[in-house]
Design a protein around this motif. Sequence first.
Motif, PDB file in Angstrom:
ATOM      1  N   UNK A  81     -24.317  -4.946 -23.780  1.00 41.78           N
ATOM      2  CA  UNK A  81     -25.564  -4.795 -24.523  1.00 41.78           C
ATOM      3  C   UNK A  81     -26.507  -5.912 -24.117  1.00 41.78           C
ATOM      4  N   UNK A  82     -27.734  -5.877 -24.628  1.00 40.45           N
ATOM      5  CA  UNK A  82     -28.745  -6.811 -24.143  1.00 40.45           C
ATOM      6  C   UNK A  82     -28.677  -8.192 -24.785  1.00 40.45           C
ATOM      7  N   UNK A  83     -27.675  -8.408 -25.654  1.00 37.46           N
ATOM      8  CA  UNK A  83     -27.485  -9.723 -26.255  1.00 37.46           C
ATOM      9  C   UNK A  83     -26.133 -10.313 -25.865  1.00 37.46           C
ATOM     10  N   UNK A  84     -25.663  -9.983 -24.668  1.00 37.79           N
ATOM     11  CA  UNK A  84     -24.377 -10.505 -24.218  1.00 37.79           C
ATOM     12  C   UNK A  84     -24.367 -12.030 -24.279  1.00 37.79           C
ATOM     13  N   UNK A  85     -23.277 -12.566 -24.806  1.00 37.32           N
ATOM     14  CA  UNK A  85     -23.153 -14.020 -24.939  1.00 37.32           C
ATOM     15  C   UNK A  85     -22.391 -14.569 -23.732  1.00 37.32           C
ATOM     16  N   UNK A 125     -29.032 -18.880 -12.985  1.00 40.57           N
ATOM     17  CA  UNK A 125     -28.387 -18.927 -14.290  1.00 40.57           C
ATOM     18  C   UNK A 125     -28.864 -17.735 -15.128  1.00 40.57           C
ATOM     19  N   UNK A 126     -27.947 -17.236 -15.939  1.00 43.97           N
ATOM     20  CA  UNK A 126     -28.211 -16.006 -16.686  1.00 43.97           C
ATOM     21  C   UNK A 126     -29.477 -16.102 -17.531  1.00 43.97           C
ATOM     22  N   UNK A 127     -29.666 -17.220 -18.203  1.00 43.68           N
ATOM     23  CA  UNK A 127     -30.838 -17.362 -19.076  1.00 43.68           C
ATOM     24  C   UNK A 127     -32.150 -17.416 -18.309  1.00 43.68           C
ATOM     25  N   UNK A 128     -32.079 -17.644 -17.005  1.00 39.52           N
ATOM     26  CA  UNK A 128     -33.282 -17.686 -16.191  1.00 39.52           C
ATOM     27  C   UNK A 128     -33.675 -16.349 -15.607  1.00 39.52           C
ATOM     28  N   UNK A 137     -27.311  -7.420 -14.161  1.00 41.41           N
ATOM     29  CA  UNK A 137     -26.095  -8.243 -14.128  1.00 41.41           C
ATOM     30  C   UNK A 137     -25.090  -7.742 -15.166  1.00 41.41           C
ATOM     31  N   UNK A 138     -25.569  -7.404 -16.354  1.00 49.82           N
ATOM     32  CA  UNK A 138     -24.677  -6.849 -17.377  1.00 49.82           C
ATOM     33  C   UNK A 138     -23.987  -5.587 -16.879  1.00 49.82           C
ATOM     34  N   UNK A 153     -24.632  -0.053 -24.350  1.00 51.95           N
ATOM     35  CA  UNK A 153     -25.673   0.151 -25.353  1.00 51.95           C
ATOM     36  C   UNK A 153     -27.032  -0.088 -24.713  1.00 51.95           C
ATOM     37  N   UNK A 154     -27.747   0.997 -24.459  1.00 42.54           N
ATOM     38  CA  UNK A 154     -29.062   0.922 -23.797  1.00 42.54           C
ATOM     39  C   UNK A 154     -28.998  -0.002 -22.574  1.00 42.54           C
TER      40      UNK A 154
END
Length: 300
Positions: A81-85, A125-128, A137-138, A153-154
Motif C-alpha cells: 500500500x502507499x504507506x509502506x513502512x 532513499x525511499x523517502x526521496x 518500488x512497492x 491496495x491501489x
Amino acid sequence: MSVIECKGLTKAFGGTKALDNFSCKIEGNTITGLIGRNGAGKTTLLKIIAGYLQQTTGEITVFSERPFNDLTVSANVIFVHDQLNLPTALNLKEILDVMASFYQNWDRELAQRLFDYFSLHPMQYYNGLSKGMKSTFNMIVGLAARTPLTLFDEPTTGMDAAVRKDFYRALLKDYIAYPRTIILSSHHLDEIEDLLEDILLMQRGQMLLHMSVTDLKEWAVGLEGRTVAVKEWTKNREVIFSKNGGLDQTYVVVRNDFTAAELQKVKLAGIKTLPVSSSDLCVYLTSKTKGGIDDVFNKG
C-alpha cells in the motif's frame, strides 16, 4: 480451497462502520479485483486480512488462522500500500538485500531485473522518491516477495499510464509462472479487468457482488429504444441505471434475467440490446441514484 473466509465481519471506528456484516470466501490461486468507491471499506478489509487490524465483531480466517498478530499469516502475506513502512536509514539496494530475510520465496533476481527496468537508482532513499516511483518500488517488493497471499491496495497510485501497463503485465506473467492468491484493489477496473478471475464489489462496508469476471459480463444488459417500449419491458425488472436520450429515446441497464425467447421479443419490439462493461456496471451499482450525475441537474 478457501484461503480467506469472512463471516459477519464488522469493523467500527467510533460510530462509523467501515465494514458492516461482511462475508465472503476467497479461493486459492486466483486474482480477485476488490472494487468499490472511496470509503467502501476496501482498505479496512485488506488491513484485517493482513492482520494489521482486529475486527470489532464477526470471524475471519486466513490460511485457517485468525490473522491479527499471527506469525503464520505474517510470514505468508504481503500487504502493499502507499504507506509502506520501509527503513529510512537504508538505500533502495539495501532494502532489497534485506527482504530475503523476511520472505521465504523472495526472488532476488526478479527484484533486480525490475529495479533496473524501471530505472531506479540503488543509492536513492525511499523517502526521496516521488509518489509514482514509490508505487513502482512497492510493486517490485510485492511481486518479488512471491508470498502465498499478496494484497495490493491501489498499487498504481501516481504511476503514469505506461508504467501501469508494465506493472499489470509483470503481475500477470509472474502469476502464471508462480500461481498464488492475489487481491488487487483498484479504481482502474477497465485497466485490470483482463487480469482478473473474480471481482468482489463493495459498497458501504458490505458486499454487493462476488463472481467471476465472465459471469459479471453477462449479469446485466443495456436496452435502448422508444421510451414507452423500454418501460414496458422493464416495468417488473431490476433497473440499475436509466438515462433519457431525447427524441423519446431511453437507455436502461437491467439485471439480465431474460430468456433467449424474451430477448428475441425485445429486439422485435425495436429495442436494441447492448452489452454493459464491467467497469460501467460497477459504477451504476454503487451510484446513489439510477441516473447518475444527470440526476443532479434534473428538477422536480
